[in-house]
Design a protein around this motif. Structure first.
Motif, PDB file in Angstrom:
ATOM      1  N   LEU A  48      11.766  -0.572 -11.142  1.00 45.60           N
ATOM      2  CA  LEU A  48      12.857   0.131 -11.795  1.00 45.60           C
ATOM      3  C   LEU A  48      13.022   1.502 -11.129  1.00 45.60           C
ATOM      4  O   LEU A  48      12.034   2.191 -10.867  1.00 45.60           O
ATOM      5  N   TYR A  49      14.256   1.881 -10.866  1.00 44.45           N
ATOM      6  CA  TYR A  49      14.629   3.153 -10.238  1.00 44.45           C
ATOM      7  C   TYR A  49      14.313   3.190  -8.747  1.00 44.45           C
ATOM      8  O   TYR A  49      15.101   3.693  -7.948  1.00 44.45           O
ATOM      9  N   ALA A  50      13.150   2.696  -8.350  1.00 51.11           N
ATOM     10  CA  ALA A  50      12.789   2.623  -6.932  1.00 51.11           C
ATOM     11  C   ALA A  50      11.868   1.426  -6.755  1.00 51.11           C
ATOM     12  O   ALA A  50      11.152   1.044  -7.686  1.00 51.11           O
ATOM     13  N   PRO A  51      11.868   0.800  -5.582  1.00 54.57           N
ATOM     14  CA  PRO A  51      11.029  -0.395  -5.411  1.00 54.57           C
ATOM     15  C   PRO A  51       9.547  -0.054  -5.301  1.00 54.57           C
ATOM     16  O   PRO A  51       9.172   0.965  -4.696  1.00 54.57           O
ATOM     17  N   ASP A  52       8.711  -0.902  -5.891  1.00 54.68           N
ATOM     18  CA  ASP A  52       7.299  -0.901  -5.557  1.00 54.68           C
ATOM     19  C   ASP A  52       7.181  -1.526  -4.172  1.00 54.68           C
ATOM     20  O   ASP A  52       7.760  -2.595  -3.909  1.00 54.68           O
ATOM     21  N   THR A  53       6.440  -0.895  -3.279  1.00 51.75           N
ATOM     22  CA  THR A  53       6.367  -1.392  -1.907  1.00 51.75           C
ATOM     23  C   THR A  53       4.918  -1.430  -1.420  1.00 51.75           C
ATOM     24  O   THR A  53       4.104  -0.565  -1.766  1.00 51.75           O
ATOM     25  N   SER A  54       4.622  -2.452  -0.635  1.00 52.74           N
ATOM     26  CA  SER A  54       3.337  -2.585   0.063  1.00 52.74           C
ATOM     27  C   SER A  54       2.156  -2.348  -0.873  1.00 52.74           C
ATOM     28  O   SER A  54       1.170  -1.687  -0.518  1.00 52.74           O
ATOM     29  N   ALA A  61       5.872   2.649  -6.625  1.00 55.71           N
ATOM     30  CA  ALA A  61       4.471   2.544  -6.223  1.00 55.71           C
ATOM     31  C   ALA A  61       4.416   2.162  -4.743  1.00 55.71           C
ATOM     32  O   ALA A  61       4.974   1.144  -4.329  1.00 55.71           O
ATOM     33  N   ARG A  62       3.727   2.978  -3.957  1.00 56.03           N
ATOM     34  CA  ARG A  62       3.626   2.723  -2.521  1.00 56.03           C
ATOM     35  C   ARG A  62       2.156   2.662  -2.133  1.00 56.03           C
ATOM     36  O   ARG A  62       1.407   3.622  -2.340  1.00 56.03           O
ATOM     37  N   GLY A 110       2.409   8.032 -16.684  1.00 58.65           N
ATOM     38  CA  GLY A 110       3.071   8.847 -15.682  1.00 58.65           C
ATOM     39  C   GLY A 110       2.390   8.781 -14.344  1.00 58.65           C
ATOM     40  O   GLY A 110       2.169   7.704 -13.796  1.00 58.65           O
ATOM     41  N   SER A 111       2.008   9.958 -13.793  1.00 62.59           N
ATOM     42  CA  SER A 111       1.565  10.058 -12.406  1.00 62.59           C
ATOM     43  C   SER A 111       0.196  10.702 -12.305  1.00 62.59           C
ATOM     44  O   SER A 111      -0.095  11.700 -12.964  1.00 62.59           O
ATOM     45  N   LEU A 112      -0.637  10.150 -11.437  1.00 56.26           N
ATOM     46  CA  LEU A 112      -1.876  10.808 -11.031  1.00 56.26           C
ATOM     47  C   LEU A 112      -1.713  11.493  -9.684  1.00 56.26           C
ATOM     48  O   LEU A 112      -2.597  12.240  -9.252  1.00 56.26           O
ATOM     49  N   GLY A 113      -0.595  11.214  -9.000  1.00 51.77           N
ATOM     50  CA  GLY A 113      -0.357  11.809  -7.699  1.00 51.77           C
ATOM     51  C   GLY A 113      -0.991  11.002  -6.583  1.00 51.77           C
ATOM     52  O   GLY A 113      -1.801  10.093  -6.808  1.00 51.77           O
ATOM     53  N   PRO A 114      -0.628  11.324  -5.330  1.00 54.07           N
ATOM     54  CA  PRO A 114      -1.110  10.536  -4.188  1.00 54.07           C
ATOM     55  C   PRO A 114      -2.616  10.678  -3.980  1.00 54.07           C
ATOM     56  O   PRO A 114      -3.223  11.693  -4.329  1.00 54.07           O
ATOM     57  N   GLY A 115      -3.196   9.607  -3.404  1.00 51.82           N
ATOM     58  CA  GLY A 115      -4.602   9.638  -3.033  1.00 51.82           C
ATOM     59  C   GLY A 115      -5.567   9.675  -4.189  1.00 51.82           C
ATOM     60  O   GLY A 115      -6.689  10.178  -4.060  1.00 51.82           O
ATOM     61  N   SER A 116      -5.179   9.122  -5.321  1.00 50.18           N
ATOM     62  CA  SER A 116      -6.027   9.155  -6.519  1.00 50.18           C
ATOM     63  C   SER A 116      -6.743   7.830  -6.727  1.00 50.18           C
ATOM     64  O   SER A 116      -6.462   6.829  -6.045  1.00 50.18           O
ATOM     65  N   SER A 117      -7.652   7.797  -7.707  1.00 45.22           N
ATOM     66  CA  SER A 117      -8.384   6.559  -7.991  1.00 45.22           C
ATOM     67  C   SER A 117      -8.829   6.536  -9.445  1.00 45.22           C
ATOM     68  O   SER A 117      -9.025   7.575 -10.076  1.00 45.22           O
ATOM     69  N   VAL A 118      -8.994   5.304  -9.957  1.00 48.10           N
ATOM     70  CA  VAL A 118      -9.540   5.056 -11.292  1.00 48.10           C
ATOM     71  C   VAL A 118     -10.573   3.953 -11.128  1.00 48.10           C
ATOM     72  O   VAL A 118     -10.240   2.858 -10.662  1.00 48.10           O
ATOM     73  N   SER A 119     -11.827   4.223 -11.502  1.00 49.15           N
ATOM     74  CA  SER A 119     -12.868   3.219 -11.267  1.00 49.15           C
ATOM     75  C   SER A 119     -13.948   3.300 -12.334  1.00 49.15           C
ATOM     76  O   SER A 119     -14.214   4.372 -12.900  1.00 49.15           O
ATOM     77  N   GLY A 120     -14.557   2.151 -12.614  1.00 48.34           N
ATOM     78  CA  GLY A 120     -15.695   2.106 -13.528  1.00 48.34           C
ATOM     79  C   GLY A 120     -15.367   2.485 -14.959  1.00 48.34           C
ATOM     80  O   GLY A 120     -16.248   2.923 -15.709  1.00 48.34           O
ATOM     81  N   MET A 121     -14.119   2.276 -15.386  1.00 51.99           N
ATOM     82  CA  MET A 121     -13.689   2.676 -16.721  1.00 51.99           C
ATOM     83  C   MET A 121     -13.710   1.491 -17.693  1.00 51.99           C
ATOM     84  O   MET A 121     -13.506   0.345 -17.300  1.00 51.99           O
ATOM     85  N   GLY A 155       6.567   7.754 -11.079  1.00 49.86           N
ATOM     86  CA  GLY A 155       6.531   8.839 -10.110  1.00 49.86           C
ATOM     87  C   GLY A 155       5.651   8.515  -8.925  1.00 49.86           C
ATOM     88  O   GLY A 155       5.480   7.361  -8.533  1.00 49.86           O
ATOM     89  N   ASN A 156       5.037   9.553  -8.350  1.00 51.37           N
ATOM     90  CA  ASN A 156       4.265   9.403  -7.123  1.00 51.37           C
ATOM     91  C   ASN A 156       2.822   9.051  -7.443  1.00 51.37           C
ATOM     92  O   ASN A 156       2.075   9.865  -8.002  1.00 51.37           O
ATOM     93  N   ASN A 157       2.442   7.829  -7.106  1.00 49.60           N
ATOM     94  CA  ASN A 157       1.049   7.381  -7.177  1.00 49.60           C
ATOM     95  C   ASN A 157       0.651   6.738  -5.853  1.00 49.60           C
ATOM     96  O   ASN A 157      -0.123   5.781  -5.823  1.00 49.60           O
ATOM     97  N   ASP A 158       1.170   7.276  -4.750  1.00 51.69           N
ATOM     98  CA  ASP A 158       0.948   6.685  -3.437  1.00 51.69           C
ATOM     99  C   ASP A 158      -0.537   6.493  -3.154  1.00 51.69           C
ATOM    100  O   ASP A 158      -1.359   7.399  -3.368  1.00 51.69           O
ATOM    101  N   ASN A 159      -0.867   5.275  -2.682  1.00 46.61           N
ATOM    102  CA  ASN A 159      -2.223   4.936  -2.234  1.00 46.61           C
ATOM    103  C   ASN A 159      -3.271   5.048  -3.346  1.00 46.61           C
ATOM    104  O   ASN A 159      -4.466   5.207  -3.076  1.00 46.61           O
TER     105      ASN A 159
END
Length: 713
Positions: free
Chosen positions: A357-363, A334-335, A284-295, A308-312
């Protein structure tokens, strides 16, 4: 940024040490060094190389591995300062056991457990799939510091083990708790892994809003997924120290964002792929301005399935191992997502994918990732989207149903948003990528542009690509649905092809592409296969923009597929070496083209130009072979009356200098004996190019053969 180690890779069947590279070079900067088992010493048996779907060797790194019977060992020379090792291995289906570990001859008290539990995956709903996912990974802290030149041996203790590769790493000590962090153990989490820590994690997340949840060293068992995760950092002591055991970590449809997940392992118990189950690290979604690192993410269905919203969002410096499906999939909307500097091994579908799917992944972009051994799809797949970038990735050893990189309008479901804007594919290195597609019964190239469900309207810019040892073609342009949609608006600039089993360009659909400064060596069959499908659907126009070298020939017979001139060795010593190989002739009559003489069908035939003796048919066997016998055929029907053809056999190792192997002689073809003759070749004959030189035919004023077979015995 982790310390950049010397990376060891397999190229052209030899161990090659690649010097440390700057961040802009292809692949991730990795904190470990990999050594191939086949480059180590020991008492086991090397398997491979092989590119055949469904074999252990074909799924291995470098298409080779070492099989150990119980009591046999493989010994690695440690390439760098190390205190830990991760091993990619396979054991027979249904079995488990262990690998004993020896350091400089001394057996460690700890062994490495090995099991088939997470392997041998079946996906019968995927057309063309076979049992796959043969390998698994297991890791061990060695309890001591090793130096370059030390020896680490792995010995099969009580089960047959096939060892593929070992990763050596210097693991840092466990990090300390950040000031002000809320520890999951303060909320009752069990670091011994016995109790259920799910509620403790939930309470810590709620208490730490705006701050840090601390996961101390230990193992924690979660029995259900987390949700409502927002405005919080989840941090461990390092992914070798803090381990969460769960197959579903976060499952939520929305979040206000600012979620940062870092520095621990999530290891699941997914043993089969069930697409209806959210058996993912993040679903699903982590929401905007999130990060995953060192996992460290392992034994899940998917690492991150993002909706959903995972902007940036930034996903970086992670390891994805042994998923039964994708490593990461941006599933629409995904934006500005950046996925960079990750290592992915043994994914069961696309390692990295964007699916609009449903909306374009962009940039959004995939940059500087190292991907190896996706065993049922592509290394990187872009299914639709706007202004997408795939840059500086290192991808190796794709297996079935996939390319190294796929740029595609395959929609799977609606509403789908096709490729649009500019698709940038820059600076990628593809090693032994491309695979046979059993649904098409022909191969997929190392880099594929696929107008599957609609024409390519985006501007596709492919630049600075390196293709090494592709078992088939380097660049493929296809409409995978067979409907002939155009693959157009494509430029390929500055590519280096170092070994292609068949062709450099495999064009199978109408469209157009411009090539500039594309150099090729070691091409197995011809430079270009240009045969758009369906027949009559249009043409594929290749524009020479200048600077292209080493691939100016064109496959001449669209009724046959070029076969690899190198790689994928055929294990059958009784095989017909000429079947499916490139065939040319001094001339042909009407539809009776040279390829008909090597298509495996005795009812089709080549016929030379009439009334124009002498005539010759030449077959390129792809490599020098010790040919000892030719079988020449005409159609077996009685309508073909007996006739005598006068012919000689010539041979060449380079296609330029020819010698006579068998002098001119009359050979009688008689339907009473199947219209078949055998021509023995002298001992010592060694040739790549076989030529039949015909000067007379008593039954027709032309040379004629329905099959030319070449055999080793």
């Amino acid at each position: 940024m982790p310390v950049l180690a010397t990376v060891v890779a397999m190229a052209a069947g030899a161990l090659v040490a690649l010097a440390p590279t700057p961040a802009h070079a292809a692949g991730a900067a990795l904190p470990f060094t990999s050594v191939e088992a086949e480059a180590a010493s020991g008492t086991g048996t090397r398997i491979g190389p092989d590119h055949t779907q469904g074999t252990l060797a074909s799924e291995a790194s470098g298409r080779q591995a070492v099989r150990l019977a119980s009591g046999q060992r493989v010994e690695f020379t440690v390439p760098r300062a190390s205190n830990a090792v991760n091993v990619a291995y396979s054991v027979p289906d249904g079995q488990s056991g262990s690998l004993d570990v020896y350091v400089n001859g001394q057996k460690l008290a700890k062994s490495i457990p090995v099991t088939a539990k997470y392997s041998y995956v079946d996906t019968p709903w995927i057309p063309g799939a076979k049992t796959h996912h043969f390998y698994d990974n297991a890791r061990l802290l060695l309890g001591q510091n090793l130096q370059p030149g030390d020896k680490v041996a792995l010995q099969a203790a009580n089960v047959q083990v096939t060892v593929d590769v070992a990763d050596f790493e210097q693991v840092a000590a466990a990090a300390g708790k950040p000031a002000g962090a809320v520890s999951v153990t303060d909320k009752g989490a069990d670091p011994g892994g016995q109790g259920d820590s799910t509620q403790a994690f939930r309470e810590a997340i709620a208490a730490a809003r705006g701050g840090v949840v601390w996961i101390p060293p230990g193992e924690y068992r979660l029995t259900s997924s987390l949700n409502g995760v927002q405005d919080v950092t989840l941090q461990g002591a390092g992914h070798w120290h803090s381990v969460v055991r769960t197959s579903r970590f976060i499952d939520q449809s929305s979040s206000s964002g600012n979620v940062h997940i870092k520095d621990f392992a999530v290891i699941g118990e997914v043993t089969e792929r069930v697409d209806s189950n959210p058996d993912n690290f993040v679903n699903g979604s982590l929401g905007p301005g999130s990060s995953v690192s060192g996992m460290w993410l392992q034994h899940l269905k998917v690492g991150l399935w993002l909706l959903g919203n995972n902007d940036n969002l930034v996903v970086e410096n992670n390891r994805f191992l042994d998923m039964t499906a994708d490593g990461l999939n941006l599933n629409g909307n995904a934006r500005g997502v950046r996925v960079r500097n990750n290592f992915l091994r043994n994914q069961g579908d696309d390692a990295l994918a964007m699916w609009s799917l449903y909306a374009p992944d962009t940039s959004s972009s995939f940059e500087n990732n190292t991907i190896t051994q996706p065993n049922l799809a592509n290394g990187i797949a872009i299914y639709g989207g706007t202004d997408i970038t795939v840059r500086n990735n290192l991808i190796s050893d794709t297996n079935a149903l996939g390319s190294g990189i796929a740029i595609s309008n395959q929609k799977f479901l609606d509403p789908f948003h096709p490729l649009a804007g500019t698709i940038t594919v820059d600076g990628n290195t593809l090693v032994r990528t491309g695979a046979m597609n059993p649904n098409w019964n022909h191969p997929m190239g190392a880099l594929r542009v696929d107008s599957y469900d609609s024409a390519i309207e985006a501007q596709v810019r492919i630049t600075n690509t390196t293709v090494t040892d592709s078992p088939y073609s380097a660049f493929e342009f296809v409409s995978g649905s067979g409907r002939g949609f155009a693959a157009k608006n494509i430029t390929v600039d500055g590519a280096t092809v170092k070994g292609a089993g068949t062709v450099v360009v495999q064009a199978e659909t109408p469209g157009a592409a411009t090539f500039r400064d594309v150099t090729a060596t070691g091409v197995g069959a011809a430079g270009v296969y240009n045969c758009p499908y369906p027949s009559g659907s249009g043409t594929f126009t290749l524009t020479d923009g200048g600077g292209n070298t080493g691939w100016n020939s064109t496959w001449s017979d669209c009724s046959t597929w070029p076969q690899p001139g190198q790689g994928n060795p055929d294990p059958d010593p009784g095989r017909n070496l000429a079947k499916g190989r490139p065939a040319t002739a001094t001339g042909s009559q009407d539809v009776y083209t040279p390829g008909k003489a090597v298509d495996g069908d005795p009812n089709t035939y080549w016929e030379s130009a009439n009334h124009a003796f002498p005539q010759s048919l030449t077959v390129d066997l792809g490599a020098r072979e010790a040919v000892r016998r030719l079988v020449l055929k005409l159609p077996p029907q009685a309508a073909w009356q007996a006739r005598t053809q006068t012919l000689s056999v010539q041979g060449s190792t380079d296609g330029s200098a020819w010698s006579t192997v068998v002098a001119a002689k009359d050979h009688r073809f008689d339907p009473a004996s199947g219209n078949t003759i055998t021509v023995p070749l002298p001992a010592g004959t060694n040739l790549r190019h076989l030529r039949l030189h015909v000067t007379a035919n008593t039954g027709w004023p032309a040379a004629q053969f329905s099959e030319v077979e070449a055999h080793l015995s």
